[in-house]
Motif scaffolding. Structure first.
Motif, mmCIF file in Angstrom:
data_model
loop_
_atom_site.group_PDB
_atom_site.id
_atom_site.type_symbol
_atom_site.label_atom_id
_atom_site.label_comp_id
_atom_site.label_asym_id
_atom_site.label_seq_id
_atom_site.Cartn_x
_atom_site.Cartn_y
_atom_site.Cartn_z
ATOM 1 N N LYS A 101 0.807 -1.218 0.000
ATOM 2 C CA LYS A 101 0.000 0.000 0.000
ATOM 3 C C LYS A 101 0.846 1.277 0.000
ATOM 4 N N GLU A 102 2.032 1.242 0.585
ATOM 5 C CA GLU A 102 2.836 2.455 0.763
ATOM 6 C C GLU A 102 3.106 3.223 -0.534
ATOM 7 N N PRO A 103 3.474 2.557 -1.634
ATOM 8 C CA PRO A 103 3.698 3.342 -2.854
ATOM 9 C C PRO A 103 2.450 4.109 -3.299
ATOM 10 N N HIS A 104 1.293 3.539 -3.053
ATOM 11 C CA HIS A 104 0.049 4.203 -3.453
ATOM 12 C C HIS A 104 -0.258 5.373 -2.523
ATOM 13 N N ALA A 121 2.045 8.077 -3.613
ATOM 14 C CA ALA A 121 1.530 8.690 -4.843
ATOM 15 C C ALA A 121 0.371 9.633 -4.533
ATOM 16 N N GLY A 122 -0.487 9.233 -3.600
ATOM 17 C CA GLY A 122 -1.598 10.103 -3.195
ATOM 18 C C GLY A 122 -1.089 11.396 -2.576
ATOM 19 N N ARG A 123 -0.022 11.290 -1.769
ATOM 20 C CA ARG A 123 0.555 12.498 -1.174
ATOM 21 C C ARG A 123 1.147 13.415 -2.245
ATOM 22 N N VAL A 124 1.741 12.817 -3.272
ATOM 23 C CA VAL A 124 2.286 13.616 -4.374
ATOM 24 C C VAL A 124 1.158 14.362 -5.084
ATOM 25 N N VAL A 125 0.065 13.656 -5.367
ATOM 26 C CA VAL A 125 -1.089 14.285 -6.029
ATOM 27 C C VAL A 125 -1.637 15.411 -5.159
ATOM 28 N N ASP A 126 -1.858 15.125 -3.869
ATOM 29 C CA ASP A 126 -2.383 16.152 -2.959
ATOM 30 C C ASP A 126 -1.460 17.361 -2.908
#
Length: 128
Positions: free
Chosen positions: A88-91, A94-99
């Motif tokens: 789950k960590e890579p996702h 990635a969510g933090r990058v998008v945010d």
């Protein structure tokens, strides 16, 4: 002769013959299914064994065997949790990058909105 085509996934509502690739979520599910095949087999073995554990413990030997079995359950649980977190960590990252990226757009816009609305409110109060 009639050829009957069956869907691999009955939930798939795409028309037969479509050229749509699988979604990222479906690809992830397939990867996780393959990666966790052994864990799921071990889960099934342990759950089947759990059904055979007697409802009452009546001697030290049985208590020792059950304690060992509990350790096996805990080990399997911990391994699955560790794998889940790793998968789950890579996702999450990635969510933090998008945010983070979108906050560079939304936060200044919201700050400007608040600043201008405060001016408008002052004007509206003067008029009232």
């Amino acid at each position: 002769m009639t050829i009957v085509m069956k869907r691999a996934d009955p939930a798939d509502q795409s028309p037969l013959g479509h050229n749509k690739p699988p979604s990222a979520a479906e690809l992830l599910r397939q990867d996780l299914d393959a990666a966790t095949e052994g864990m799921r087999a071990r889960r099934d073995e342990l759950l089947a064994a759990a059904e055979r554990v007697p409802p009452e413990i009546d001697n030290d030997e049985l208590a020792g065997k059950i304690a060992d079995f509990v350790k096996q359950l805990m080990t399997a649980h911990k391994a699955a949790e560790t794998a889940r977190i790793g998968a789950k960590e890579p996702h999450l990252e990635a969510g933090r990058v998008v945010d983070g990226l979108f906050k560079t757009i939304t936060e200044p816009l919201y700050a400007a909105q608040q600043k201008i609305e405060a001016r408008l409110t002052l004007w509206q109060r003067k008029q009232a």
